[in-house]
Design an enzyme around this catalytic site. Structure first.
Site, PDB file in Angstrom:
ATOM      1  N   SER A  73       0.805  -0.942   0.077  1.00  0.00           N
ATOM      2  CA  SER A  73      -0.010  -0.055   0.220  1.00  0.00           C
ATOM      3  C   SER A  73       0.700   1.307  -0.139  1.00  0.00           C
ATOM      4  CB  SER A  73      -1.015  -0.275   1.429  1.00  0.00           C
ATOM      5  OG  SER A  73      -1.843   0.915   1.031  1.00  0.00           O
ATOM      6  N   ASP A 130     -10.159  -3.644  -5.253  1.00  0.00           N
ATOM      7  CA  ASP A 130      -9.303  -2.510  -4.605  1.00  0.00           C
ATOM      8  C   ASP A 130      -9.098  -1.270  -5.679  1.00  0.00           C
ATOM      9  OD1 ASP A 130      -7.171  -1.092  -3.613  1.00  0.00           O
ATOM     10  OD2 ASP A 130      -5.644  -2.689  -3.837  1.00  0.00           O
ATOM     11  N   HIS A 145      -8.199  -4.786  -0.960  1.00  0.00           N
ATOM     12  CA  HIS A 145      -7.072  -4.015  -0.184  1.00  0.00           C
ATOM     13  C   HIS A 145      -6.575  -4.194   0.903  1.00  0.00           C
ATOM     14  CE1 HIS A 145      -4.189  -0.835  -0.661  1.00  0.00           C
ATOM     15  NE2 HIS A 145      -4.220  -0.404   0.512  1.00  0.00           N
TER      16      HIS A 145
END
Ligand SMILES: *[C@@H]1O[C@H](CO)[C@@H](O)[C@H](O)[C@H]1NC(C)=O
Ligand SMILES: *[C@@H]1O[C@H](CO)[C@@H](O)[C@H](O)[C@H]1NC(C)=O
Ligand SMILES: *[C@@H]1O[C@H](CO)[C@@H](O)[C@H](O)[C@H]1NC(C)=O
Length: 408
Positions: free
Chosen positions: A191, A348, A378
């Site tokens: 991320s 995501d 995610h």
């Protein structure tokens, strides 16, 4: 009695209403994801209330809640030795695998945790468990960086921290101390950590002294651009947990210490409209109608405003900086990057950031493995143990570690 029954029914209905969100049936363990999302949303709401009352910054409050779910002090087992130390002033947690038979020199991964540049820690249970698994299964040395977060510091300080710690680690005497093979070091992150890992890769590549020091980069659902919040995956996952689009846009604004008043305008791409001259040349680098396959673009239409808000990039020029948005770097910067692994999830908003970067790297001649999970969401890779264990969490982690094992 009767009234308490009514009250209970009302509470249950209210809780169900709060928790229930429509999810595609193809996502991994949907009920569990709803509960995880509801927990995270309530933590965000409590933090916003604390902020509103003037007690603390909402991100500090939220991170306090996240960390209270389990911060681990340094620990060691027969398989892994864990030490907290600092590399040139930047805190790190080092995991040293000690599998038998012993090898003279170990492989190594510099790991950068996610959390919107503002949340989490190398020391929380989720990242501790991931790095422990990596150290153990790869018999490697994992350096997990505890870089400073928003709102203590803003862009580009997070990048400076990860670069400083990594440069320190790469010194011959430090590698020697940890018995690390200088030719088998990778950088990785998930991320926002994937964003910092990608930025670090590009910075090292442009520094003659550091070029070719990294053998691989492995980016897990990375954040790679803030110019287009209407890629097919942003459109498809506007409200998908645990990262709805407006939450991602707010992380970006916070990273630059910008003004929340711009969030709604950025959501409709008003910051990169055709009248924003600064963005014109960069738009081609994330032209998804040509970078993404038809199976991904489906019937989604690009959102390109003729007139928008030219003030946004004037006030936040960092939005167009390749150090914050590695996807917009020039081809010359991309072409010498190391072998790359990119993990993407179908559910995501960031899916297409990763797919576009894979495509641009491939066009620049870099060897890329794109590992896509149809039931992924995610953040899933850190959710591997009970009660937040997801089948796709375990599969993504295994696949990631297997790639490292074969390529590092
Ligand atoms: C985007 O920009 C246009 C043109 O300036 C403006 O009319 C519109 O209200 C803006 N949209 C948002 C959500 O700010
Ligand atoms: C994006 O790519 C398409 C197809 O190749 C092309 O028609 C379009 O002009 C491009 N747009 C930009 C902004 O570069
Ligand atoms: C999560 O862990 C529990 C307890 O070990 C197990 O019963 C359950 O099947 C696991 N769920 C998934 C999705 O892995």
């Amino acid at each position: 009695m009767r009234s308490s029954c009514v009250l209970l029914t009302a509470l249950v209905a209210l809780a169900a209403y709060y928790i229930y969100i429509p999810l595609p049936s193809s996502v991994s363990d949907p009920w569990k994801l709803m509960l995880l999302d509801a927990t995270f949303r309530s933590a965000q709401q409590v933090s916003n209330l604390i902020h509103y009352l003037g007690l603390s910054h909402h991100l500090l409050a939220l991170n306090f809640i996240i960390i209270s779910f389990g911060k681990k002090s340094a620990w060691s087992s027969a398989q892994v030795k864990v030490t907290d130390t600092d590399f040139d002033g930047v805190e790190v947690r080092v995991f040293e695998g000690s599998a038998k038979p012993e090898v003279p020199l170990k492989r190594s991964v510099v790991y950068i945790h996610g959390g919107g540049w503002a949340l989490a820690s190398a020391k929380i249970r989720y990242y501790d468990e991931l790095c422990k698994a990596m150290a153990e299964e790869l018999n490697a040395v994992i350096v997990s960086i505890e870089y400073r977060l928003v709102p203590k510091v803003y862009f580009p300080e997070q990048i400076h921290d990860v670069i400083r710690a990594t440069k320190y680690f790469l010194q011959p005497e430090v590698l020697h101390k940890y018995s690390v093979d200088p030719g088998r070091i990778g950088v990785s992150g998930d991320s926002a950590g994937g964003n910092l890992a990608a930025a670090l890769g590009q910075q090292f590549n442009q520094d003659a002294n550091l070029k070719n020091k990294l053998k691989v980069q492995a980016l897990i659902y990375p954040v790679l651009q803030a110019l287009d919040f209407n890629t097919p995956s942003y459109q498809q996952n506007v409200n998908t947990p645990i990262l709805p689009r407006y939450v991602m846009v707010k992380y970006w604004v916070d990273y630059f210490n910008g003004n929340y008043d711009f969030v709604q305008a950025m959501i409709v791409n008003n910051h990169t409209s055709l009248d924003v001259e600064e963005a014109a040349a960069l738009r081609a680098h994330l032209n998804w109608t040509s970078l993404l396959p038809a199976s991904i673009t489906k019937n989604y239409k690009p959102v390109m405003q003729t007139t928008g808000n030219t003030r946004i990039v004037q006030e936040i020029p960092q939005l167009l900086d390749a150090r914050s948005a590695p996807l917009i770097a020039d081809q010359e910067v991309l072409q010498h990057l190391p072998k790359t692994y990119i993990l993407t999830c179908e559910h995501d908003v960031l899916r297409d950031d990763g797919i576009m970067y894979a495509k641009r790297l491939e066009s620049a001649g870099v060897e890329v493995t794109l590992d896509h999970f149809e039931d992924g969401f995610h953040g899933c890779m850190i959710f591997t143990s009970w009660p937040t264990n997801f089948s796709v969490g375990i599969r993504t982690r295994n696949s990631y570690i297997k790639w490292l094992d074969q390529n590092l």
